[in-house]
Design a protein around this motif. Sequence first.
Motif, short mmCIF file in Angstrom:
data_model
loop_
_atom_site.label_atom_id
_atom_site.label_comp_id
_atom_site.label_asym_id
_atom_site.label_seq_id
_atom_site.Cartn_x
_atom_site.Cartn_y
_atom_site.Cartn_z
N ARG A 17 32.20 32.16 40.26
CA ARG A 17 33.17 31.39 39.24
C ARG A 17 34.38 32.44 39.18
NH1 ARG A 17 29.54 30.11 34.11
NH2 ARG A 17 28.33 28.33 34.92
N HIS A 18 34.70 33.21 40.33
CA HIS A 18 35.86 34.04 40.40
C HIS A 18 37.23 33.57 39.76
CE1 HIS A 18 37.45 37.90 41.94
NE2 HIS A 18 38.66 37.23 42.37
N ASP A 19 37.75 32.36 40.50
CA ASP A 19 38.71 32.07 40.16
C ASP A 19 38.87 31.56 38.59
OD1 ASP A 19 39.75 32.41 42.80
OD2 ASP A 19 39.31 30.50 43.50
N ARG A 20 37.81 30.84 38.41
CA ARG A 20 37.98 30.47 36.74
C ARG A 20 37.94 31.69 35.73
NH1 ARG A 20 33.76 30.29 33.10
NH2 ARG A 20 33.69 28.60 31.46
N ALA A 71 42.03 43.11 38.54
CA ALA A 71 40.95 43.30 39.55
C ALA A 71 40.47 42.16 40.22
CB ALA A 71 39.73 43.90 38.75
N TYR A 72 40.61 41.03 39.49
CA TYR A 72 40.31 39.62 40.16
C TYR A 72 41.29 39.21 40.89
CZ TYR A 72 36.70 38.29 36.65
OH TYR A 72 35.63 38.18 35.86
N ARG A 73 42.67 39.41 41.03
CA ARG A 73 43.65 39.42 41.91
C ARG A 73 43.36 39.94 43.19
NH1 ARG A 73 47.96 36.13 40.15
NH2 ARG A 73 49.25 37.21 41.61
N TYR A 74 43.21 41.27 42.84
CA TYR A 74 43.13 42.16 43.99
C TYR A 74 41.95 42.05 44.76
CZ TYR A 74 42.82 46.58 46.73
OH TYR A 74 43.00 47.63 47.78
N ILE A 91 34.66 45.14 43.13
CA ILE A 91 35.73 45.70 42.42
C ILE A 91 35.70 45.28 40.84
CG2 ILE A 91 38.48 45.11 42.25
CD1 ILE A 91 37.86 46.64 44.63
N GLY A 92 35.22 44.25 40.81
CA GLY A 92 34.88 43.63 39.24
C GLY A 92 33.97 44.80 38.41
N ASP A 93 33.05 45.40 39.21
CA ASP A 93 32.06 46.38 38.56
C ASP A 93 32.80 47.60 38.31
OD1 ASP A 93 29.67 44.70 38.53
OD2 ASP A 93 30.13 44.94 40.87
N LEU A 94 33.65 47.86 39.04
CA LEU A 94 34.55 49.15 38.79
C LEU A 94 35.57 49.04 37.72
CD1 LEU A 94 35.52 52.05 39.95
CD2 LEU A 94 37.08 50.78 41.38
N ASP A 176 28.78 38.82 36.44
CA ASP A 176 30.16 39.21 36.67
C ASP A 176 30.41 40.27 35.53
OD1 ASP A 176 32.80 39.71 36.99
OD2 ASP A 176 33.32 37.58 37.51
N HIS A 177 30.09 41.56 35.73
CA HIS A 177 30.51 42.65 35.15
C HIS A 177 31.99 42.76 34.54
CE1 HIS A 177 26.63 44.34 36.54
NE2 HIS A 177 26.34 44.21 35.28
N ASN A 178 33.00 42.42 35.42
CA ASN A 178 34.15 42.36 34.98
C ASN A 178 34.47 41.51 34.03
OD1 ASN A 178 37.12 43.16 35.29
ND2 ASN A 178 37.74 41.65 36.78
#
Length: 312
Positions: A17-20, A71-74, A91-94, A176-178
């Motif tokens: 579901r990253h883009d969403r 972070a999502y975009r990167y 990256i999302g966890d960071l 998704d921790h982000n």
Amino acid sequence: MNAASGASHSHFFLGERHDRHSRRTMIVVALTAVAMVVEIAAGYAFGSMALLADGFHMSTHAGALLLAALAYRYASRHADDPAFTFGTGKIGDLAGFASAIVLGMIALLIAVDSLHRLASPQPIRFDEAILVAVLGLGVNLISAWLLHDGEHGHDHDPSHSHHNDDDHGHHHDHHDHNFRAAYVHVAADALTSVLAIAALVAGRTFDWVWLDAAAGVLGAVMIALWSIRLMRDSAGVLVDRVADPKLAHAIEDRLERHGARVTDLHLWRVGPGHNAAVISVSADEPQTPARYKTALSGLHGLSHVTIEVTAA
């Protein structure tokens, strides 16, 4: 027989579901920024510590939410960059860990300001402050709806109460921790808004001015607890803690069925719903690494496997 992971393959380990999540986080950033300006201005104008605390900590939430969106975009832009050995899934966890630290700082600031106001009460324009707090809560509820996808605050999915080795209780590993961090920031905003409204209404009714600051202290404690939990979970991923012990057991079980003994197993999360494994096996009649990898096919969440085979 030394083994390998096989031919060249993708290291795209972003959540499904990253883009969403990215789109919705950006919408919430805009909503939060508007509400932040209104609440801070109203807090100063009407003398409410609970309202001012809500507005200021909403400003830091806006920054943390922006960090989540970036972070999502990167992660998307660099998902296929070979410089990232196992992709950009972490990256999302960071970003989630950084957000947890911000939440902890917010809790501390609210607690200090509220304790100071308890010691030195100031007059409050209750009617105006209540109105703005209600508007802020409305924004928070809309944001929470946008950021809710059923995975927050649950370690287990009740719809998966029975598991085999292909469905081994992996729900927590899908977090998704982000996105969860963004949701917790909004939930913290909603909590402080509710406490502010309750304190302001009670203060207006019973002339308990001190209750406004007391609500700030209670909100700080709750936010600190959420911060600690989020920090613990995201840090576990960053230091490669085994996120799914049931998956590790399933791997061993599959390989033992094929006559191999697992002598070493490293399993870690490389992105939401994605795990990597480096496995050493020993067998009296060793098979090729490809045969053992085939035996592991179908294990949910196992996305990258490297196997070394030695003769017993």
